[in-house]
Scaffold this motif. Structure first.
Motif, mmCIF file in Angstrom:
data_model
loop_
_atom_site.group_PDB
_atom_site.id
_atom_site.type_symbol
_atom_site.label_atom_id
_atom_site.label_comp_id
_atom_site.label_asym_id
_atom_site.label_seq_id
_atom_site.Cartn_x
_atom_site.Cartn_y
_atom_site.Cartn_z
ATOM 1 N N ARG A 72 0.832 -1.190 0.000
ATOM 2 C CA ARG A 72 0.000 0.000 0.000
ATOM 3 C C ARG A 72 0.870 1.244 0.000
ATOM 4 O O ARG A 72 2.004 1.229 0.443
ATOM 5 C CB ARG A 72 -0.967 -0.011 1.178
ATOM 6 C CG ARG A 72 -0.252 -0.143 2.544
ATOM 7 C CD ARG A 72 -0.333 1.014 3.355
ATOM 8 N NE ARG A 72 0.074 0.931 4.712
ATOM 9 C CZ ARG A 72 1.337 1.004 5.135
ATOM 10 N NH1 ARG A 72 2.321 1.046 4.287
ATOM 11 N NH2 ARG A 72 1.607 1.020 6.423
ATOM 12 N N ASP A 73 0.290 2.320 -0.534
ATOM 13 C CA ASP A 73 0.990 3.592 -0.634
ATOM 14 C C ASP A 73 0.074 4.663 -0.060
ATOM 15 O O ASP A 73 -0.915 5.046 -0.691
ATOM 16 C CB ASP A 73 1.323 3.889 -2.100
ATOM 17 C CG ASP A 73 2.135 5.158 -2.267
ATOM 18 O OD1 ASP A 73 2.796 5.285 -3.315
ATOM 19 O OD2 ASP A 73 2.122 6.007 -1.365
ATOM 20 N N HIS A 74 0.402 5.138 1.122
ATOM 21 C CA HIS A 74 -0.436 6.145 1.773
ATOM 22 C C HIS A 74 -0.470 7.451 0.988
ATOM 23 O O HIS A 74 -1.489 8.146 0.971
ATOM 24 C CB HIS A 74 0.071 6.430 3.184
ATOM 25 C CG HIS A 74 -0.439 5.451 4.186
ATOM 26 N ND1 HIS A 74 0.169 5.237 5.402
ATOM 27 C CD2 HIS A 74 -1.521 4.637 4.170
ATOM 28 C CE1 HIS A 74 -0.510 4.342 6.075
ATOM 29 N NE2 HIS A 74 -1.523 3.950 5.352
ATOM 30 N N ALA A 75 0.627 7.765 0.335
ATOM 31 C CA ALA A 75 0.704 9.043 -0.372
ATOM 32 C C ALA A 75 -0.326 9.130 -1.496
ATOM 33 O O ALA A 75 -0.865 10.204 -1.787
ATOM 34 C CB ALA A 75 2.110 9.234 -0.939
ATOM 35 N N THR A 76 -0.603 7.994 -2.118
ATOM 36 C CA THR A 76 -1.544 7.979 -3.235
ATOM 37 C C THR A 76 -2.850 7.268 -2.887
ATOM 38 O O THR A 76 -3.736 7.166 -3.727
ATOM 39 C CB THR A 76 -0.922 7.282 -4.459
ATOM 40 O OG1 THR A 76 -0.552 5.947 -4.094
ATOM 41 C CG2 THR A 76 0.300 8.038 -4.938
ATOM 42 N N ASN A 77 -2.960 6.788 -1.657
ATOM 43 C CA ASN A 77 -4.153 6.044 -1.221
ATOM 44 C C ASN A 77 -4.426 4.842 -2.112
ATOM 45 O O ASN A 77 -5.578 4.569 -2.479
ATOM 46 C CB ASN A 77 -5.380 6.963 -1.180
ATOM 47 C CG ASN A 77 -5.545 7.643 0.166
ATOM 48 O OD1 ASN A 77 -4.746 7.438 1.084
ATOM 49 N ND2 ASN A 77 -6.558 8.457 0.293
ATOM 50 N N LYS A 78 -3.369 4.140 -2.446
ATOM 51 C CA LYS A 78 -3.522 2.979 -3.308
ATOM 52 C C LYS A 78 -3.040 1.706 -2.619
ATOM 53 O O LYS A 78 -2.108 1.735 -1.813
ATOM 54 C CB LYS A 78 -2.752 3.170 -4.612
ATOM 55 C CG LYS A 78 -3.433 4.091 -5.608
ATOM 56 C CD LYS A 78 -2.713 4.068 -6.947
ATOM 57 C CE LYS A 78 -3.466 4.871 -7.992
ATOM 58 N NZ LYS A 78 -2.783 4.842 -9.300
ATOM 59 N N VAL A 79 -3.689 0.624 -2.978
ATOM 60 C CA VAL A 79 -3.269 -0.706 -2.563
ATOM 61 C C VAL A 79 -2.995 -1.503 -3.827
ATOM 62 O O VAL A 79 -3.753 -1.413 -4.805
ATOM 63 C CB VAL A 79 -4.350 -1.406 -1.720
ATOM 64 C CG1 VAL A 79 -3.932 -2.836 -1.389
ATOM 65 C CG2 VAL A 79 -4.610 -0.626 -0.445
ATOM 66 N N TYR A 80 -1.920 -2.267 -3.803
ATOM 67 C CA TYR A 80 -1.523 -3.019 -4.982
ATOM 68 C C TYR A 80 -1.548 -4.519 -4.693
ATOM 69 O O TYR A 80 -1.293 -4.965 -3.579
ATOM 70 C CB TYR A 80 -0.112 -2.624 -5.411
ATOM 71 C CG TYR A 80 0.024 -1.169 -5.773
ATOM 72 C CD1 TYR A 80 0.526 -0.250 -4.847
ATOM 73 C CD2 TYR A 80 -0.364 -0.701 -7.019
ATOM 74 C CE1 TYR A 80 0.655 1.086 -5.174
ATOM 75 C CE2 TYR A 80 -0.241 0.640 -7.357
ATOM 76 C CZ TYR A 80 0.259 1.523 -6.426
ATOM 77 O OH TYR A 80 0.373 2.851 -6.755
ATOM 78 N N LEU A 81 -1.834 -5.275 -5.751
ATOM 79 C CA LEU A 81 -1.782 -6.727 -5.674
ATOM 80 C C LEU A 81 -0.908 -7.210 -6.822
ATOM 81 O O LEU A 81 -1.306 -7.126 -7.986
ATOM 82 C CB LEU A 81 -3.179 -7.341 -5.779
ATOM 83 C CG LEU A 81 -3.231 -8.860 -5.731
ATOM 84 C CD1 LEU A 81 -2.775 -9.361 -4.364
ATOM 85 C CD2 LEU A 81 -4.635 -9.365 -6.025
ATOM 86 N N GLN A 82 0.282 -7.664 -6.486
ATOM 87 C CA GLN A 82 1.198 -8.209 -7.479
ATOM 88 C C GLN A 82 1.023 -9.718 -7.519
ATOM 89 O O GLN A 82 1.194 -10.387 -6.493
ATOM 90 C CB GLN A 82 2.649 -7.866 -7.122
ATOM 91 C CG GLN A 82 3.685 -8.473 -8.047
ATOM 92 C CD GLN A 82 3.654 -7.870 -9.439
ATOM 93 O OE1 GLN A 82 3.539 -6.657 -9.600
ATOM 94 N NE2 GLN A 82 3.763 -8.723 -10.468
ATOM 95 N N MET A 83 0.664 -10.232 -8.681
ATOM 96 C CA MET A 83 0.436 -11.664 -8.829
ATOM 97 C C MET A 83 1.409 -12.231 -9.854
ATOM 98 O O MET A 83 1.507 -11.730 -10.975
ATOM 99 C CB MET A 83 -0.999 -11.928 -9.278
ATOM 100 C CG MET A 83 -2.041 -11.388 -8.314
ATOM 101 S SD MET A 83 -3.710 -11.838 -8.791
ATOM 102 C CE MET A 83 -3.905 -10.872 -10.282
#
Length: 130
Positions: A72-83
């Motif tokens: 997750r990246d608080h600066a951009t409010n994003k959560v990522y899922l690397q598969m």
């Protein structure tokens, strides 16, 4: 209210990789965990992984350990899922979800159920060809 928008889905060959993103907006300060779930046609919504919004602790379904990474990246409010090492059986709609802290949950495993989450995105399709 928390709004969630997933992106990054698509068609990939077996053995390939994909990174999904989830953009959160609104009252994100109330979020305790962010989770990823997936649902194949005719099947229940399955837990993939989650991350604590505040301290970044993670929890994975046993089937995902070693080939999936959540961040997750608080600066951009994003959560990522690397598969990685994707298989045809990974084909599903992938959903991002946000959940507040539940007093009856004593560990992250408690948040592996869809009912622990308060907000959901619209989902993004992932198709893995053989």
């Amino acid at each position: 209210q928390v709004q969630l928008v997933e992106s990054g889905g698509g068609l990939v060959q077996a053995g390939g990789s994909l990174r999904l993103s989830c953009l959160a907006s609104g009252r994100t300060f109330s979020t305790y965990v962010m989770g990823w779930f997936r649902q194949a046609p005719g099947k229940v919504r399955d837990f993939v992984t989650l991350i604590s919004w505040t301290d970044g602790n993670t929890y994975y379904a046993d089937s995902e350990k070693g080939r999936t990474t959540i961040s997750r990246d608080h600066a951009t409010n994003k959560v990522y899922l690397q598969m990685n090492s994707l298989k045809p059986e990974d084909t599903a709609v992938y959903y991002c979800a946000a959940g507040s802290r539940k007093d009856y949950c004593s560990g992250y495993g408690c948040y592996a159920l869809p009912t622990r989450y308060d907000y959901w995105g619209q989902g993004t399709q992932v198709t893995v060809s053989s």
